[in-house]
Design a protein around this motif. Structure first.
Motif, PDB file in Angstrom:
ATOM      1  N   GLN A  39       6.081  10.824  -8.117  1.00 57.13           N
ATOM      2  CA  GLN A  39       6.110  11.104  -9.554  1.00 57.13           C
ATOM      3  C   GLN A  39       7.131  12.188  -9.844  1.00 57.13           C
ATOM      4  N   ARG A  40       8.011  11.910 -10.799  1.00 54.53           N
ATOM      5  CA  ARG A  40       8.995  12.878 -11.245  1.00 54.53           C
ATOM      6  C   ARG A  40       8.460  13.582 -12.478  1.00 54.53           C
ATOM      7  N   PRO A  41       8.900  14.801 -12.726  1.00 51.61           N
ATOM      8  CA  PRO A  41       8.409  15.522 -13.912  1.00 51.61           C
ATOM      9  C   PRO A  41       8.634  14.726 -15.189  1.00 51.61           C
ATOM     10  N   GLY A  42       7.598  14.615 -16.002  1.00 46.30           N
ATOM     11  CA  GLY A  42       7.704  13.927 -17.281  1.00 46.30           C
ATOM     12  C   GLY A  42       7.628  12.416 -17.197  1.00 46.30           C
ATOM     13  N   GLU A  43       7.423  11.897 -15.991  1.00 44.65           N
ATOM     14  CA  GLU A  43       7.341  10.450 -15.819  1.00 44.65           C
ATOM     15  C   GLU A  43       5.990  10.051 -15.225  1.00 44.65           C
ATOM     16  N   GLY A  44       5.648   8.779 -15.346  1.00 55.21           N
ATOM     17  CA  GLY A  44       4.445   8.282 -14.710  1.00 55.21           C
ATOM     18  C   GLY A  44       4.661   8.069 -13.227  1.00 55.21           C
ATOM     19  N   PRO A  45       3.603   7.822 -12.487  1.00 52.70           N
ATOM     20  CA  PRO A  45       3.733   7.601 -11.049  1.00 52.70           C
ATOM     21  C   PRO A  45       4.469   6.304 -10.741  1.00 52.70           C
ATOM     22  N   GLU A  46       5.218   6.312  -9.652  1.00 51.98           N
ATOM     23  CA  GLU A  46       5.932   5.140  -9.173  1.00 51.98           C
ATOM     24  C   GLU A  46       5.396   4.785  -7.792  1.00 51.98           C
ATOM     25  N   TRP A  47       4.869   3.587  -7.670  1.00 54.47           N
ATOM     26  CA  TRP A  47       4.397   3.128  -6.363  1.00 54.47           C
ATOM     27  C   TRP A  47       5.589   2.955  -5.437  1.00 54.47           C
ATOM     28  N   VAL A  48       5.473   3.450  -4.199  1.00 53.10           N
ATOM     29  CA  VAL A  48       6.584   3.428  -3.250  1.00 53.10           C
ATOM     30  C   VAL A  48       6.340   2.437  -2.113  1.00 53.10           C
ATOM     31  N   SER A  49       5.132   2.502  -1.508  1.00 50.26           N
ATOM     32  CA  SER A  49       4.881   1.679  -0.334  1.00 50.26           C
ATOM     33  C   SER A  49       3.392   1.639  -0.054  1.00 50.26           C
ATOM     34  N   ASP A  50       2.957   0.595   0.660  1.00 49.78           N
ATOM     35  CA  ASP A  50       1.580   0.592   1.140  1.00 49.78           C
ATOM     36  C   ASP A  50       1.465  -0.155   2.454  1.00 49.78           C
ATOM     37  N   ILE A  51       0.342   0.095   3.121  1.00 49.89           N
ATOM     38  CA  ILE A  51       0.017  -0.604   4.355  1.00 49.89           C
ATOM     39  C   ILE A  51      -1.451  -0.975   4.279  1.00 49.89           C
ATOM     40  N   GLY A  52      -1.766  -2.229   4.597  1.00 48.32           N
ATOM     41  CA  GLY A  52      -3.110  -2.736   4.402  1.00 48.32           C
ATOM     42  C   GLY A  52      -4.085  -2.285   5.475  1.00 48.32           C
ATOM     43  N   ALA A  61       8.644  -0.708  -2.533  1.00 43.71           N
ATOM     44  CA  ALA A  61       9.331  -0.873  -3.804  1.00 43.71           C
ATOM     45  C   ALA A  61      10.797  -1.188  -3.528  1.00 43.71           C
ATOM     46  N   ASP A  62      11.413  -1.961  -4.396  1.00 48.53           N
ATOM     47  CA  ASP A  62      12.818  -2.333  -4.201  1.00 48.53           C
ATOM     48  C   ASP A  62      13.714  -1.098  -4.070  1.00 48.53           C
ATOM     49  N   SER A  63      13.351  -0.027  -4.752  1.00 44.31           N
ATOM     50  CA  SER A  63      14.186   1.166  -4.780  1.00 44.31           C
ATOM     51  C   SER A  63      14.250   1.885  -3.432  1.00 44.31           C
ATOM     52  N   VAL A  64      13.304   1.588  -2.533  1.00 47.98           N
ATOM     53  CA  VAL A  64      13.282   2.281  -1.238  1.00 47.98           C
ATOM     54  C   VAL A  64      13.384   1.332  -0.058  1.00 47.98           C
ATOM     55  N   LYS A  65      13.391   0.036  -0.328  1.00 51.26           N
ATOM     56  CA  LYS A  65      13.404  -0.956   0.742  1.00 51.26           C
ATOM     57  C   LYS A  65      14.632  -0.763   1.622  1.00 51.26           C
ATOM     58  N   GLY A  66      14.410  -0.765   2.936  1.00 48.41           N
ATOM     59  CA  GLY A  66      15.496  -0.576   3.881  1.00 48.41           C
ATOM     60  C   GLY A  66      15.770   0.880   4.219  1.00 48.41           C
ATOM     61  N   ARG A  67      15.179   1.802   3.448  1.00 44.61           N
ATOM     62  CA  ARG A  67      15.397   3.226   3.715  1.00 44.61           C
ATOM     63  C   ARG A  67      14.109   3.948   4.104  1.00 44.61           C
ATOM     64  N   PHE A  68      12.985   3.476   3.616  1.00 42.48           N
ATOM     65  CA  PHE A  68      11.697   4.113   3.897  1.00 42.48           C
ATOM     66  C   PHE A  68      10.868   3.208   4.803  1.00 42.48           C
ATOM     67  N   THR A  69      10.091   3.823   5.686  1.00 47.66           N
ATOM     68  CA  THR A  69       9.208   3.085   6.573  1.00 47.66           C
ATOM     69  C   THR A  69       7.836   3.753   6.580  1.00 47.66           C
ATOM     70  N   ILE A  70       6.809   2.976   6.259  1.00 49.16           N
ATOM     71  CA  ILE A  70       5.441   3.481   6.291  1.00 49.16           C
ATOM     72  C   ILE A  70       4.813   3.088   7.620  1.00 49.16           C
TER      73      ILE A  70
END
Length: 125
Positions: A39-52, A61-70
């Motif tokens: 969550q950025r200041p003044g914005e709502g939460p943005e889902w980033v990743s999950d693991i079942g 999320a498309d914005s982090v795909k290929g760069r983030f690993t959960i």
């Protein structure tokens, strides 16, 4: 009492890396969908990743795909978020959160059952 606690945030230059950790107490992560949300200041939460709960394919999320690993460590009752090639737009407070069902579009952290206090990630030169 169920609790989540994030760590590992900080200041990093663009292109750098960070590894966030989230430790749980009072409940077993292995039975829950475990999420990273930011969550950025003044914005709502943005889902980033999950693991079942049963493992399976993590989602991003498309914005982090290929760069983030959960990842999940069942023995440690912890999850992690490895972040590489960080960009200024990744600057946000990152929260670890547990949900009973898969969630992607969220408008408030209250949609999760448990969430931690968050850890700040700042990407800046």
């Amino acid at each position: 009492q169920a609790q989540l606690e994030e760590s590992g945030g900080g200041l990093v230059q663009p292109g750098g890396s960070l590894r966030l950790s989230c430790a749980a107490s009072g409940f077993a992560m292995k039975f829950w969908h475990m999420n990273w949300v930011r969550q950025r200041p003044g914005e709502g939460p943005e889902w980033v990743s999950d693991i079942g709960p049963g493992g399976g394919t993590p989602r991003y999320a498309d914005s982090v795909k290929g760069r983030f690993t959960i990842s999940r460590d069942r023995a440690e009752n912890s999850i992690y978020l490895q972040m590489i090639s960080l960009k200024p737009e990744d600057t946000a407070r990152y929260y670890c959160a547990a949900s009973a069902v898969p969630l992607t579009r969220v408008t408030t952290l209250n949609e999760f059952t448990y969430w931690g206090p968050g850890t700040q990630v700042t990407v800046s030169s």
